[in-house]
Design a protein around this motif. Structure first.
Motif, PDB file in Angstrom:
ATOM      1  N   HIS A 120      40.504 -37.685  58.983  1.00 41.12           N
ATOM      2  CA  HIS A 120      41.433 -38.564  59.690  1.00 41.12           C
ATOM      3  C   HIS A 120      42.979 -37.873  59.722  1.00 41.12           C
ATOM      4  O   HIS A 120      42.988 -37.012  58.919  1.00 41.12           O
ATOM      5  CB  HIS A 120      41.550 -39.926  58.620  1.00 41.12           C
ATOM      6  CG  HIS A 120      41.947 -39.565  57.207  1.00 41.12           C
ATOM      7  ND1 HIS A 120      40.788 -39.133  56.182  1.00 41.12           N
ATOM      8  CD2 HIS A 120      42.918 -39.234  56.747  1.00 41.12           C
ATOM      9  CE1 HIS A 120      41.384 -38.867  55.287  1.00 41.12           C
ATOM     10  NE2 HIS A 120      42.617 -39.054  55.229  1.00 41.12           N
ATOM     11  N   LEU A 121      43.843 -38.227  60.453  1.00 44.07           N
ATOM     12  CA  LEU A 121      45.061 -37.765  60.604  1.00 44.07           C
ATOM     13  C   LEU A 121      46.156 -38.754  60.499  1.00 44.07           C
ATOM     14  O   LEU A 121      47.212 -38.768  59.572  1.00 44.07           O
ATOM     15  CB  LEU A 121      45.392 -36.913  61.927  1.00 44.07           C
ATOM     16  CG  LEU A 121      44.841 -35.640  61.721  1.00 44.07           C
ATOM     17  CD1 LEU A 121      44.856 -34.666  63.190  1.00 44.07           C
ATOM     18  CD2 LEU A 121      45.515 -34.487  60.687  1.00 44.07           C
ATOM     19  N   CYS A 122      46.032 -40.054  61.130  1.00 48.89           N
ATOM     20  CA  CYS A 122      46.928 -41.195  61.048  1.00 48.89           C
ATOM     21  C   CYS A 122      46.627 -42.138  60.020  1.00 48.89           C
ATOM     22  O   CYS A 122      47.757 -42.969  59.768  1.00 48.89           O
ATOM     23  CB  CYS A 122      46.973 -41.660  62.572  1.00 48.89           C
ATOM     24  SG  CYS A 122      45.660 -42.790  62.859  1.00 48.89           S
ATOM     25  N   TRP A 123      45.481 -41.835  59.247  1.00 55.03           N
ATOM     26  CA  TRP A 123      45.340 -42.832  57.983  1.00 55.03           C
ATOM     27  C   TRP A 123      45.996 -42.351  56.964  1.00 55.03           C
ATOM     28  O   TRP A 123      45.787 -41.081  56.643  1.00 55.03           O
ATOM     29  CB  TRP A 123      43.878 -43.256  58.179  1.00 55.03           C
ATOM     30  CG  TRP A 123      43.438 -43.930  56.925  1.00 55.03           C
ATOM     31  CD1 TRP A 123      43.680 -45.386  56.988  1.00 55.03           C
ATOM     32  CD2 TRP A 123      43.166 -43.650  55.651  1.00 55.03           C
ATOM     33  NE1 TRP A 123      43.234 -45.987  55.855  1.00 55.03           N
ATOM     34  CE2 TRP A 123      43.080 -44.690  54.993  1.00 55.03           C
ATOM     35  CE3 TRP A 123      42.651 -42.639  55.032  1.00 55.03           C
ATOM     36  CZ2 TRP A 123      42.501 -44.932  53.475  1.00 55.03           C
ATOM     37  CZ3 TRP A 123      42.411 -42.541  53.686  1.00 55.03           C
ATOM     38  CH2 TRP A 123      42.291 -43.613  53.051  1.00 55.03           C
ATOM     39  N   GLY A 161      45.290 -46.294  63.694  1.00 55.52           N
ATOM     40  CA  GLY A 161      44.028 -46.319  64.514  1.00 55.52           C
ATOM     41  C   GLY A 161      44.432 -45.390  66.014  1.00 55.52           C
ATOM     42  O   GLY A 161      43.903 -45.891  67.173  1.00 55.52           O
ATOM     43  N   SER A 162      45.095 -44.511  65.727  1.00 56.31           N
ATOM     44  CA  SER A 162      45.839 -43.925  67.127  1.00 56.31           C
ATOM     45  C   SER A 162      44.912 -42.460  67.189  1.00 56.31           C
ATOM     46  O   SER A 162      44.751 -42.072  68.320  1.00 56.31           O
ATOM     47  CB  SER A 162      47.343 -43.814  67.195  1.00 56.31           C
ATOM     48  OG  SER A 162      47.658 -42.836  65.860  1.00 56.31           O
ATOM     49  N   CYS A 163      44.794 -41.532  66.220  1.00 59.21           N
ATOM     50  CA  CYS A 163      44.206 -40.363  66.495  1.00 59.21           C
ATOM     51  C   CYS A 163      42.918 -40.139  66.646  1.00 59.21           C
ATOM     52  O   CYS A 163      42.384 -39.327  67.276  1.00 59.21           O
ATOM     53  CB  CYS A 163      44.806 -39.645  65.141  1.00 59.21           C
ATOM     54  SG  CYS A 163      43.598 -39.590  63.756  1.00 59.21           S
ATOM     55  N   LYS A 164      42.225 -41.286  66.177  1.00 55.70           N
ATOM     56  CA  LYS A 164      40.560 -41.109  66.437  1.00 55.70           C
ATOM     57  C   LYS A 164      39.802 -40.029  65.868  1.00 55.70           C
ATOM     58  O   LYS A 164      38.739 -39.874  66.278  1.00 55.70           O
ATOM     59  CB  LYS A 164      40.337 -41.129  68.043  1.00 55.70           C
ATOM     60  CG  LYS A 164      41.030 -42.488  68.721  1.00 55.70           C
ATOM     61  CD  LYS A 164      40.668 -43.876  68.221  1.00 55.70           C
ATOM     62  CE  LYS A 164      41.287 -44.866  69.061  1.00 55.70           C
ATOM     63  NZ  LYS A 164      41.105 -46.203  67.923  1.00 55.70           N
ATOM     64  N   CYS A 187      38.935 -40.126  63.095  1.00 56.43           N
ATOM     65  CA  CYS A 187      37.925 -40.814  62.287  1.00 56.43           C
ATOM     66  C   CYS A 187      36.765 -41.415  62.941  1.00 56.43           C
ATOM     67  O   CYS A 187      36.145 -42.240  62.349  1.00 56.43           O
ATOM     68  CB  CYS A 187      38.871 -41.988  61.318  1.00 56.43           C
ATOM     69  SG  CYS A 187      39.117 -43.194  62.368  1.00 56.43           S
ATOM     70  N   CYS A 238      38.893 -46.078  60.063  1.00 50.14           N
ATOM     71  CA  CYS A 238      39.968 -46.764  59.659  1.00 50.14           C
ATOM     72  C   CYS A 238      40.514 -47.933  59.935  1.00 50.14           C
ATOM     73  O   CYS A 238      41.028 -48.325  59.168  1.00 50.14           O
ATOM     74  CB  CYS A 238      41.055 -45.485  59.732  1.00 50.14           C
ATOM     75  SG  CYS A 238      42.122 -45.637  61.312  1.00 50.14           S
TER      76      CYS A 238
HETATM   77  S1  FES Z   1      42.658 -41.918  60.988  1.00 44.29           S
HETATM   78 FE1  FES Z   1      43.490 -41.911  62.955  1.00 44.29          FE
HETATM   79  S2  FES Z   1      42.364 -43.412  64.283  1.00 44.29           S
HETATM   80 FE2  FES Z   1      41.641 -43.406  62.024  1.00 44.29          FE
END
Ligand code: FES
Ligand code: SF4
Lengths: 244, 501
Positions: free
Chosen positions: A32-35, A43-46, A48, A60
């Motif tokens: 994960h990166l944005c979580w 929920g933007s980087c995807k 995860c 996430c």
């Molecule tokens: S961690 Fe970025 S979308 Fe889930």
């Protein structure tokens, strides 16, 4: 406690927890990166993305349910995550060789974790503005991956210094100040928003290259291990949705 | 002062009917370059030039970056002497940040780092790139003239291995201080980011007796090779010149920090005690249409007479003594056998280089025993200024970094004069000498052309370092008819203006 299956292991969860939270609590890393455990999911980087009962879903944001079958560790998912990471690299201007965040950067560490050896996609070479107007903090937009962690942190601190503006390739990080410059904003060096950037977009002055190679965050552990060690104790710190 | 005796070969009087021979790419040098020769029907050389064919642009793309990134970024100029760029950049940033009191611990760590750098770069050049010419002879078969062939030869194998091991040691020194063999981090504004680990210090110390022995054998080898044919080796590519180098207190040989000195052809000191940070007051750079590389000169003498040489031979010629015992003994021997300073023989660069390897090994030994490396303050106070200059002796000679920043700390201007650039006129003059004295009128073949490369190779040019000047780069486009006559010409001057010539 209800349970679901993650790569064949049963993972217990508390009702209301997301797949990501339950997995991390159980000591299983999902990329994960944005979580971040202290903030509402974005929920933007995807990165995860997992497979839940045959369908892709973001770990996430997806609430855990008893009996679901989740796959995270497949080769197909590694490849998907690799492509997403490569897109993040070509979308900005990431010069790891001279970047002060090298060795301490989640994007770079993710690249290593996923076995990234090239960019795959052609570079966008976007033109983005550097903001050095703040006495203690530098904003290098070239390195921003639009995770909105700074946005969420600053909002939580009641300052809302950062926001994303524009769409698609025109997306950019903007500053809430009369001049639009960081130096005229309310940001202080001690703010959580000033220290949360997972990449090198927001960095504190006078800290560059202080940690020798060999002792940097990701010299000591891979992103999977490091993430579990650092984020697991923070679980449950997110305090309700921070509505836009 | 020092005339360029073969200057007439820089430009042929007319090009009609001349044959063009190109050595492209130059081999066993770092980076890409080429040599072009223009010959008449009798194979007489009418023009000889060294061209730099690649182009980098560091001075431009560091603009707008924060000052603290500069050393780490500019070290990427080079994969052979990155530490010299890292340190020259760091010294410039120290100057910019008013960091005058670098703690002894940090300064010693930086010195140790640089001795490792010079040692490994010299070993690479002598053993991997240059020695095949000297061991097998300049006109030996090309298949023989490389380090791989050396590794196969019974006699040469030991020599090649010695070179590889010496280089490895230098790189280990570097790795222990900046975390990587090439392109690490360590210098910060006002100091360094870490001490030397005691265990690493012990490891390096254990290797030193062997390293010193190899370094000693290396000097003997270089001396034997040069003296094997003393008359010829004194004459080959030799172009009497001035010499420029840093010196330490009392005229000591210096690689990290000091004042600049110029020795003239007669052995006197033309300049002594020049402040490196005021280089603009006495150094200028000339731009020529046919090369990306600039031609520096001492301003009061002008471009024709003010050219000079830098690098190992210059440092030996300019200093009064080495601060270390064995290197000093070798320095004396060098001048006993070659005549009093300045020694002008271009091939003596190789010998000087080997004496410097020995000196670096001795300095490394001395430093590793110094407690300061392992403890003590690493950083000093800094303030903030607008301009900084850093000058160091890179393996190939004087290296100048100069930066200006705005009030937010972003780079607004940069000027780099790298070692190879200082030697530009000299390399061209040496090349012209060889063309005139050795090739003129002879039938051309590969073996003969290798002599040209040998002349340039003696300077150990690093052409990738030398090709950074964006925007100042003059360009010339010439349209030639099949008979060689000129049909048209387009010129872009150093200031960017384009004219039809
Ligand atoms: S961690 Fe970025 S979308 Fe889930
Ligand atoms: S500046 Fe950093 S924290 Fe903020 S959106 Fe960009 S990458 Fe995320």
């Amino acid at each position: 406690m209800p349970e679901f299956l993650l790569d064949g292991r049963s993972v217990p969860f508390e009702p209301g927890q997301t797949v990501m939270e339950a997995a991390i609590a159980a000591g299983i890393y999902i990329p994960h990166l944005c979580w971040h455990p202290a903030f509402e999911p974005h929920g933007s980087c995807k990165l995860c993305t997992v497979d839940i009962d045959g369908r892709p879903a973001s770990a996430c944001t997806r609430p855990a349910e008893a009996g679901m079958q989740v796959t995270s560790g497949s080769e197909a998912l590694r490849r998907l995550r690799l492509r997403l990471t490569q897109m993040l690299f070509v979308e900005g201007n990431h010069f790891c060789p001279s970047c002060e965040k090298s060795g301490d950067c989640e994007l770079q560490a993710m690249g290593y974790y996923l076995g990234m050896t090239d960019n795959h996609y052609p570079h966008f070479y976007p033109r983005r503005e550097l903001d050095a107007s703040h006495p203690d903090i530098l904003l290098d937009r070239d390195r921003c991956i639009f995770c909105e962690l700074c946005v969420r942190a600053s909002r939580k601190e009641g300052k809302s210094v950062f926001a994303l503006a524009g769409r698609g390739p025109q997306t950019r990080l903007v500053i809430n100040s009369p001049s639009g410059r960081l130096g005229d904003s309310e940001l202080d060096a001690g703010d959580e928003a000033a220290g949360i950037c997972p990449v090198g977009a927001i960095v504190r002055r006078n800290t560059a290259y202080r940690v020798p190679i060999g002792q940097r965050r990701y010299d000591l552990a891979g992103i999977d291990e490091e993430s579990l060690a650092r984020e697991r104790p923070l679980l449950g710190r997110a305090d309700g949705p921070t509505e836009d | 002062m020092t005339e360029q005796r073969y200057r007439h070969l820089e430009q042929a009087s007319g090009k009609t009917g001349l044959r063009r021979v190109a050595i492209d790419p130059l081999t066993r040098v770092e980076g890409h370059g080429k040599v072009t020769l223009l010959l008449d029907e009798e194979n007489r050389v009418q023009q000889a030039r060294l061209h730099i064919v690649e182009f980098r642009g560091f001075e431009k793309f560091i603009q707008g970056r924060p000052y603290w990134e500069v050393p780490v970024l500019v070290q990427r100029l080079c994969g052979i002497c990155p530490v010299s760029h890292l340190l020259a950049g760091a010294k410039a940033i120290d100057d910019l940040m008013g960091a005058t009191g670098i703690p002894p611990t940090a300064e010693k760590l930086r010195r140790l780092l640089h001795y490792g750098q010079v040692l490994q770069s010299h070993a690479l050049h002598f053993f991997h790139l240059a020695s095949p010419d000297l061991l097998f002879g300049p006109e030996s078969q090309p298949a023989l003239r490389n380090v791989m062939a050396e590794l196969e030869g019974e006699r040469s194998r030991e020599i090649a291995l010695m070179g590889i091991r010496l280089r490895r040691f230098g790189q280990e020194v570097i790795r222990h201080i900046i975390g990587k063999r090439i392109h690490g981090t360590g210098p910060l504004p006002g100091g360094m980011n870490r001490h030397l680990d005691r265990e690493a210090g012990r490891e390096l110390q254990e290797e030193l007796p062997q390293v010193l022995a190899w370094a000693g054998q290396g000097v003997d080898l270089a001396r034997r090779l040069i003296l094997a044919d003393p008359g010829e080796h004194r004459r080959f590519a030799t172009v009497p010149s001035l010499f420029l180098a840093l010196t330490g207190p009392n005229g000591a040989h210096e690689l990290y920090d000091g004042l600049l000195r110029v020795r003239d052809e007669k052995g006197g000191l033309l300049y002594d005690g020049l402040e490196p940070r005021r280089y603009r007051e006495y150094l200028r750079e000339q731009v020529k249409r046919w090369s990306y590389m600039k031609f520096p000169y001492l301003s009061h003498l002008g471009p024709e007479l003010g050219w000079y040489r830098v690098g190992p031979l210059a440092r030996l010629n300019v200093c009064d003594h080495f601060g270390t015992e064995q290197a000093e003994r070798q320095r004396r021997r060098f001048f006993e056998l070659m005549g009093p300073p300045p020694v002008q023989a271009t091939l003596a660069y190789h010998w000087a280089r080997m004496i410097e390897i020995l000196h670096c090994a001795e300095r490394i030994e001395e430093l590793l025993r110094d407690e300061d490396l392992y403890r003590g303050e690493l950083l000093c106070e800094t303030s903030r200024g607008e301009e900084g200059v850093g000058v160091i002796e890179a393996p190939r000679g004087v290296l100048i970094h100069h930066y200006r920043v705005d009030e937010q700390g972003l780079v607004t201007g940069a000027n780099l004069i790298v070692s190879t650039t200082h030697n530009n006129t000299a390399m061209n003059e040496s090349l012209r000498q060889v063309a005139a004295e050795y090739l003129d009128g002879r039938e051309f073949d590969e073996l003969l052309l290798n002599r040209i490369e040998m002349a340039i190779r003696a300077y150990d040019p690093c052409l990738s370092c030398a090709t950074h000047a964006i925007g100042k780069m003059p360009l010339e486009l010439v349209l030639e008819a099949p008979d060689g006559s000129e049909r048209g010409r387009l010129l872009r001057h150093a200031d960017g203006t384009v004219v039809q010539g």
